[in-house]
Design a protein around this motif. Structure first.
Motif, PDB file in Angstrom:
ATOM      1  N   THR A  19      11.382  37.318  56.641  1.00  0.00           N
ATOM      2  CA  THR A  19      10.562  36.322  56.810  1.00  0.00           C
ATOM      3  C   THR A  19       9.141  36.673  57.229  1.00  0.00           C
ATOM      4  O   THR A  19       9.079  37.491  58.008  1.00  0.00           O
ATOM      5  CB  THR A  19      11.125  35.314  57.908  1.00  0.00           C
ATOM      6  OG1 THR A  19      12.394  34.420  57.468  1.00  0.00           O
ATOM      7  CG2 THR A  19       9.796  34.024  58.056  1.00  0.00           C
ATOM      8  N   TRP A  29      10.412  32.683  53.201  1.00  0.00           N
ATOM      9  CA  TRP A  29      11.446  32.161  54.080  1.00  0.00           C
ATOM     10  C   TRP A  29      12.762  33.076  53.724  1.00  0.00           C
ATOM     11  O   TRP A  29      13.212  33.130  52.378  1.00  0.00           O
ATOM     12  CB  TRP A  29      11.723  30.896  53.815  1.00  0.00           C
ATOM     13  CG  TRP A  29      10.714  29.954  54.190  1.00  0.00           C
ATOM     14  CD1 TRP A  29       9.479  29.796  53.500  1.00  0.00           C
ATOM     15  CD2 TRP A  29      10.614  28.914  55.216  1.00  0.00           C
ATOM     16  NE1 TRP A  29       8.474  28.990  54.160  1.00  0.00           N
ATOM     17  CE2 TRP A  29       9.415  28.517  55.330  1.00  0.00           C
ATOM     18  CE3 TRP A  29      11.621  28.889  56.456  1.00  0.00           C
ATOM     19  CZ2 TRP A  29       8.787  27.535  56.341  1.00  0.00           C
ATOM     20  CZ3 TRP A  29      10.991  27.874  57.437  1.00  0.00           C
ATOM     21  CH2 TRP A  29       9.853  27.148  57.289  1.00  0.00           C
ATOM     22  N   ASN A  30      13.388  33.856  54.447  1.00  0.00           N
ATOM     23  CA  ASN A  30      14.523  34.429  54.597  1.00  0.00           C
ATOM     24  C   ASN A  30      14.815  35.113  53.150  1.00  0.00           C
ATOM     25  O   ASN A  30      15.858  34.615  52.559  1.00  0.00           O
ATOM     26  CB  ASN A  30      15.884  33.317  54.665  1.00  0.00           C
ATOM     27  CG  ASN A  30      15.345  32.448  56.082  1.00  0.00           C
ATOM     28  OD1 ASN A  30      14.737  31.458  55.765  1.00  0.00           O
ATOM     29  ND2 ASN A  30      15.614  33.186  57.270  1.00  0.00           N
ATOM     30  N   ILE A  31      14.407  35.972  52.509  1.00  0.00           N
ATOM     31  CA  ILE A  31      14.438  36.831  51.500  1.00  0.00           C
ATOM     32  C   ILE A  31      15.546  37.803  51.628  1.00  0.00           C
ATOM     33  O   ILE A  31      15.250  38.645  52.736  1.00  0.00           O
ATOM     34  CB  ILE A  31      13.049  37.510  50.892  1.00  0.00           C
ATOM     35  CG1 ILE A  31      11.884  36.458  50.783  1.00  0.00           C
ATOM     36  CG2 ILE A  31      13.136  38.158  49.699  1.00  0.00           C
ATOM     37  CD1 ILE A  31      12.118  35.502  49.693  1.00  0.00           C
ATOM     38  N   ASP A  32      16.548  37.690  51.010  1.00  0.00           N
ATOM     39  CA  ASP A  32      17.711  38.754  51.007  1.00  0.00           C
ATOM     40  C   ASP A  32      17.656  39.408  49.692  1.00  0.00           C
ATOM     41  O   ASP A  32      18.427  38.600  48.826  1.00  0.00           O
ATOM     42  CB  ASP A  32      18.841  37.956  51.428  1.00  0.00           C
ATOM     43  CG  ASP A  32      19.981  39.061  52.215  1.00  0.00           C
ATOM     44  OD1 ASP A  32      19.447  39.022  53.640  1.00  0.00           O
ATOM     45  OD2 ASP A  32      20.770  39.422  51.981  1.00  0.00           O
ATOM     46  N   ARG A 221      10.839  31.118  48.685  1.00  0.00           N
ATOM     47  CA  ARG A 221      12.152  31.777  49.061  1.00  0.00           C
ATOM     48  C   ARG A 221      12.646  32.303  47.662  1.00  0.00           C
ATOM     49  O   ARG A 221      12.153  32.251  46.753  1.00  0.00           O
ATOM     50  CB  ARG A 221      13.015  30.846  49.522  1.00  0.00           C
ATOM     51  CG  ARG A 221      13.935  29.925  48.650  1.00  0.00           C
ATOM     52  CD  ARG A 221      12.815  28.911  48.180  1.00  0.00           C
ATOM     53  NE  ARG A 221      13.459  27.977  47.143  1.00  0.00           N
ATOM     54  CZ  ARG A 221      12.988  27.194  46.223  1.00  0.00           C
ATOM     55  NH1 ARG A 221      11.815  27.316  45.801  1.00  0.00           N
ATOM     56  NH2 ARG A 221      13.785  26.468  45.412  1.00  0.00           N
ATOM     57  N   LEU A 222      13.871  33.168  47.640  1.00  0.00           N
ATOM     58  CA  LEU A 222      14.446  33.713  46.503  1.00  0.00           C
ATOM     59  C   LEU A 222      15.232  33.021  46.100  1.00  0.00           C
ATOM     60  O   LEU A 222      16.161  32.162  46.396  1.00  0.00           O
ATOM     61  CB  LEU A 222      15.107  35.053  47.010  1.00  0.00           C
ATOM     62  CG  LEU A 222      15.679  35.738  45.954  1.00  0.00           C
ATOM     63  CD1 LEU A 222      14.880  36.367  45.105  1.00  0.00           C
ATOM     64  CD2 LEU A 222      16.698  36.865  46.596  1.00  0.00           C
ATOM     65  N   ILE A 223      14.995  32.686  44.621  1.00  0.00           N
ATOM     66  CA  ILE A 223      15.567  31.465  44.159  1.00  0.00           C
ATOM     67  C   ILE A 223      17.001  32.387  43.220  1.00  0.00           C
ATOM     68  O   ILE A 223      17.993  31.617  43.077  1.00  0.00           O
ATOM     69  CB  ILE A 223      14.774  30.765  42.914  1.00  0.00           C
ATOM     70  CG1 ILE A 223      13.827  29.950  43.724  1.00  0.00           C
ATOM     71  CG2 ILE A 223      15.390  29.833  41.925  1.00  0.00           C
ATOM     72  CD1 ILE A 223      12.385  29.418  43.184  1.00  0.00           C
TER      73      ILE A 223
END
Lengths: 262, 316, 421
Positions: A19, A29-32, A221-223
């Motif tokens: 983040t 937000w919360n990229i993994d 965010r990661l989509i």
């Protein structure tokens, strides 16, 4: 809680729950995300989606509000010399009194360390890198007296001089003529063939599937992430460009104010 | 013994010391201009006055090293305040610089005139630090300043690679592992030292001119950092010597303004005459371009006549 | 009356000096506000230095200090500075700050040298140019309707009224060009003309304050009150009003303090303005250091309270006993929750605590559901972000999220999402 790993060798690049906030306001937000080489990896998304921010966060240029990033299973500090970087062209004062050759030479500085000056070996390397991007004939020109595409290629040559295993490029095709684009793509393809991982921030959807092996779709965010053909589906693109951003936006402002949303 | 020299020993030493100071200011100033830290140096130079006054009040000794040490402390203090204002307030950088400059100078003036009014010994002549006066310098002081200048130039030479890298492309430097903040801090500290070393010659109000004008003039002549450093040092040296000579010859004339005017004359010459970047060269280039265009226009009858008249899109 | 006694016998003199300082400060604040919001503070710095040769030449040509010709000379010098800076910027590609640095130091040096060389013919002391002599202002007077009024006060007063009038007339245009110069220019406003006008106004304000506070301390008067006001209020007319008030206050307090401590009034005014700015940094509502610390502490406390309620709720949901409070903070939190009727003495939730805890857990599990749907995150990564966001979700956004994820009964982990009420 450790995640199951398919093989024992560490990933080239791993974002773990990252983040990023400007001030207190979260913009990513919360990229993994896990990326493995070799290959050309595109980070795709609309303007203001935080693509460049993700790159800068990985390189430690903007602080993480949460999470961590690992390179080859280690924190960035341990593997700096294995990571090359091509920033956006606008970050630089192009009137600066240095020649094209001087700029490429700067790619060797990190390996030289404090106070040591580049010697014949570094000069040889810089000349070679300039040759690879097709700019050997303008080596002694002041950096501002080049076209936008040539400037971008100088930056690429400087990154080549870093002799890295993992390259980050921030919008390398923005404002670049078609010939330079082809040349840049050829250099990147050669790097891929040499077993390197190249991560590219890119905003143009049309060329994305043709250039990149795999992509990540990002919009705050990661989509989705995976092979380009699987990820760049109309449905995913719809989600990227008409996502429920107002919720993230409203929340971001509430977090920055240390309050609740309405 | 002095009879063998056309000038007294003291004058010669002072002139030599000031030449070194001017040269070092030119060299160090290059890095300040390239990294765009000249305005921070301006704020710091105005803050030196506070330290000079406090050093005199605290020690009671009116010796140059003591006063300059005080000046250095408050110069660095003002830079710390500047960084903190930028980080912890919404005030923009330009306003923050002006605030630090104006308020610290006000504090310095308040202290100085308060001390003068109270008759504190030695406080009466401190105004020389406002505009600079080299006539009052002793040979020992001048030698100290000269040595500090040589040390500053040496430091620039040692750290040149790192500073140029950060000045040209700080994000790249940070991404490849260089401690950009530490390098910046070292650079700004060196600028503060140079401000203080230049203080007796040029004074708090004008010392930044020695850090800005010679590098700006040198930039006109070259596209290489190394050449720029050498030229800037030479310009600074010349300006300093002219300043010392003229202010010594004319009674009551402060050294700082004369040095600045000498540097400005060099700048003006560079501005007009330098090859490639000078105004004259640019004007000629533009005229050649226009002639080329109008020549082409005659051949191609369809070329829009209006575009030639405007000239706007064709200026480089 | 105490103040007057404090000032000693010649109260009238001091009152004139104070009035002059106040009017000068007010004029500077009007211009300074526009400079600060348009990020042109350093141009103010440059102009305040560069007016010196203009003044000196005007005096040498026979103008009186504080008279009309000196004003004209100053404005010419200011415009010359800006024009030269522009030439350096566009002509040979110098950065604007370096260009301004070259121009204003050169002009200032020129002024000082002229003063020194012509010392026998003009009555200006180089060091007074730097910090003025406010204390001497009342001695140079004009007879006006039977009253002896200091010339400097008249000049500064006239300049202030002109500036205020000009700003009032052009308010709409100034506001537009300050907010977004490019858009204003596109909309057909003469932005370049307004900017030139602002620079001329800066020169006027500077020269009006020149005698009283000198060239460099004018910078403090221009920038410091406006920057402080900008921290305190957020609309341009309020910023200008507060800046004027702060400037006038600084002038009065600074003069009195200088009298008290027997030192330079101009220097002391700058110091007082600096103190005002420091107080604004500390106390400003919203973004001030104290306000931010207070908000951070408030958030930390709220989070601690809500976390404790949620812990208790989850324990009761699973039919377990919640862990005891161990840290000082959680013990304090428990005391407060008990005292405010949210939990009972044995730690069980009372109805009020029950409702609040349910909303927190609902926020948490809804956010997990939202992330599960909209972000590519593994299941075991959903909890930490929700642990943070649960404290920031309000009822309306919660409703929108619930609708977006289809009013689910359970979260991605399979636990029940409690209802809204």
């Amino acid at each position: 809680m450790s995640r199951p790993q398919p093989d024992s060798s560490p990933h080239c690049l791993e974002f773990h729950d990252v983040t990023v906030a400007y001030g207190r306001r979260p913009v990513l937000w919360n990229i993994d995300l896990t990326v493995d080489g070799p290959g050309l990896f595109g980070i795709i998304g609309p303007n203001g989606a935080g693509k460049s921010t993700l790159l800068k966060a990985a390189l430690g240029l903007v602080p993480l509000a949460g999470g961590s990033v690992q390179f080859f299973g280690q924190p960035l500090g341990a593997v700096r010399t294995r990571v090359g970087y091509v920033p956006q062209r606008e970050t630089v004062d192009w009137d600066f009194p240095v020649s094209v050759f001087d700029v490429v030479l700067m790619g060797t500085y990190a390996r030289l360390g404090w106070f040591r000056r580049p010697g014949p070996r570094e000069r040889e390397l810089a000349r070679d890198c300039l040759l690879r991007v097709g700019l050997a004939d303008v080596a002694n020109r002041q950096i501002g007296r080049l076209s936008g595409g040539q400037q971008q290629r100088v930056f690429l040559a400087r990154a080549l001089a870093q002799q890295a295993d993992l390259y980050f490029l921030d919008e390398p095709m923005a404002g670049v003529d078609a010939r330079s684009q082809e040349q840049i793509f050829a250099v990147l393809s050669a790097l891929r063939a040499a077993g390197k991982l190249i991560v590219v921030v890119h905003h143009d959807l049309r060329s994305a599937s043709e250039w990149f092996d795999r992509v990540a779709l990002v919009d705050m965010r990661l989509i989705a992430t995976g092979p380009a053909a699987e990820v760049l589906t109309p449905e995913n693109l719809q989600r990227t460009y008409a996502g429920p951003l107002d919720v993230l936006d409203e929340l971001g402002r509430a977090v920055a104010r240390r309050e609740r949303t309405p | 013994m002095t009879g063998h020299f056309p000038l007294p020993y003291n004058t010669l030493v002072v002139a030599g010391g000031m030449a070194a100071v001017g040269c070092a200011a030119g060299v160090v100033g290059c890095l300040g201009v390239l990294r765009r830290r000249s305005l921070a140096a301006d704020a710091a130079s105005h803050a030196t006055l506070v330290g000079v006054a406090l050093a005199l009040a605290a020690t009671g000794r009116r010796e140059l090293p003591v006063l300059l040490a005080g000046g250095l402390l408050t110069a660095i203090g003002s830079l710390v305040v500047l960084v903190m204002l930028r980080r912890f307030t919404r005030t923009r950088e330009d306003a923050a610089t002006a605030i630090v400059l104006g308020v610290s100078f006000g504090l310095g003036i308040t202290l100085l005139s308060g001390m003068t009014a109270r008759g504190i010994p030695g406080s009466a002549g401190l105004e020389q630090f406002l505009l600079g006066q080299t006539a009052a310098l002793t040979a020992a002081d001048a030698m100290l300043l000269g040595c500090l200048s040589v040390a500053a130039v040496t430091l620039v030479w040692v750290g040149l690679k790192e500073v140029v890298l950060v000045a040209f492309d700080a994000p790249f430097a940070a991404a490849s592992g260089w401690p950009v903040f530490a390098i910046d801090t070292a650079l700004v500290a060196l600028l503060a030292v140079m401000v203080v070393v230049g203080l007796p010659a040029a004074g708090a109000v004008l010392v930044t001119a020695l850090l800005v004008i010679p590098p700006s003039a040198a930039r006109q002549w070259t596209d290489r950092v190394a050449t720029m450093l050498v030229l800037s040092g030479a310009f600074g040296l010349t300006a300093a010597l002219v300043g010392v000579a003229i202010s010594a010859a004319v009674p009551r004339l402060a050294t700082g303004p004369v040095m600045v005017l000498a540097a400005a004359a060099i700048f003006a010459a560079s501005f007009f005459l330098a090859p490639k970047r000078g105004l004259w060269a640019r004007w000629r280039q533009q005229r050649e371009l226009q002639q080329e265009w109008s020549g082409a226009g005659r051949e191609q009858t369809q070329a829009p006549a209006k575009a030639t008249g405007e000239g706007g899109p064709w200026t480089p | 009356m105490d103040t007057l006694n404090l000032l000693g016998g010649s109260a009238g003199m001091h009152l004139w000096a104070i009035a002059t300082a106040a009017v000068v400060a007010a004029g500077c604040a009007v211009v300074g506000t526009l400079l600060v919001v348009r990020r042109m503070s350093l141009l103010g710095d440059a102009i305040s230095h560069a007016v010196l040769p203009g003044i000196v030449v005007a005096v040498l040509l026979g103008g009186r200090p504080g008279g009309l010709w000196v004003l004209v000379g100053a404005v010419v010098a200011a415009l010359l500075t800006v024009w030269l800076t522009q030439v350096l910027h566009e002509g040979v590609g110098m950065s604007e700050d370096a260009g301004a640095g070259v121009v204003f130091t050169t002009l200032f040096a020129l002024g000082v040298v002229l003063i020194t060389l012509a010392a026998s013919r003009i009555d200006l002391d180089p060091s007074c140019v730097l910090y003025g002599i406010l204390e001497l202002v009342p001695f140079d007077t004009l007879l006006l309707g039977g009253v002896e009024v200091p010339r400097a006060f008249l000049t500064a007063g006239l300049v202030f009224l002109c500036l205020l009038g000009g700003v009032t007339l052009l308010w709409k245009e100034l506001l537009a060009s300050a907010f977004d110069p490019a858009a204003a220019a596109a909309a057909g406003l003469p932005v370049a003309g307004l900017t030139t006008g602002l620079l001329a106004a800066t020169a006027l304000a500077t020269v009006a304050g020149f005698e009283a506070v000198g060239a460099i301390l004018v910078v403090a008067m221009l920038v410091v009150p406006a920057a402080a006001a900008e921290l305190l209020v957020h609309r341009l007319h309020l910023v200008m009003g507060v800046a004027i008030a702060l400037g006038v206050l600084g002038g009065i307090v600074g003069y009195l303090a200088a009298w008290q401590f027997n030192t330079s009034a101009a220097g002391m005014i700058a110091v007082v303005l600096g103190i005002e700015y420091a107080l604004a940094v500390l106390l400003a509502p919203g973004h001030g250091i104290l306000a931010r610390a207070w908000a951070a502490a408030g958030l930390a406390w709220r989070v601690a309270c809500e976390d404790r309620l949620a812990v208790q709720w989850r324990a009761e949901e699973g039919g377990e006993r919640a862990a005891d409070a161990t840290t000082v903070l959680t013990r304090l939190v428990c005391l407060w929750l008990r005292g405010s009727g949210r939990i009972a003495a044995d730690g069980r939730l009372l109805p009020l605590g029950q409702t609040e805890a349910m909303l927190i857990v609902r926020s948490h599990r809804l956010w997990e559901a939202w992330l599960g749907r909209h972000a590519e995150l593994p299941l075991d990564h959903l909890h930490p972000p929700a642990e943070w966001i649960e404290h920031h979700l309000g009822s309306e956004v919660r409703r929108r999220i619930a609708a977006d994820v289809g009013q689910p009964a359970g979260d991605p982990h399979g636990r029940t999402i409690p209802p809204e009420d």
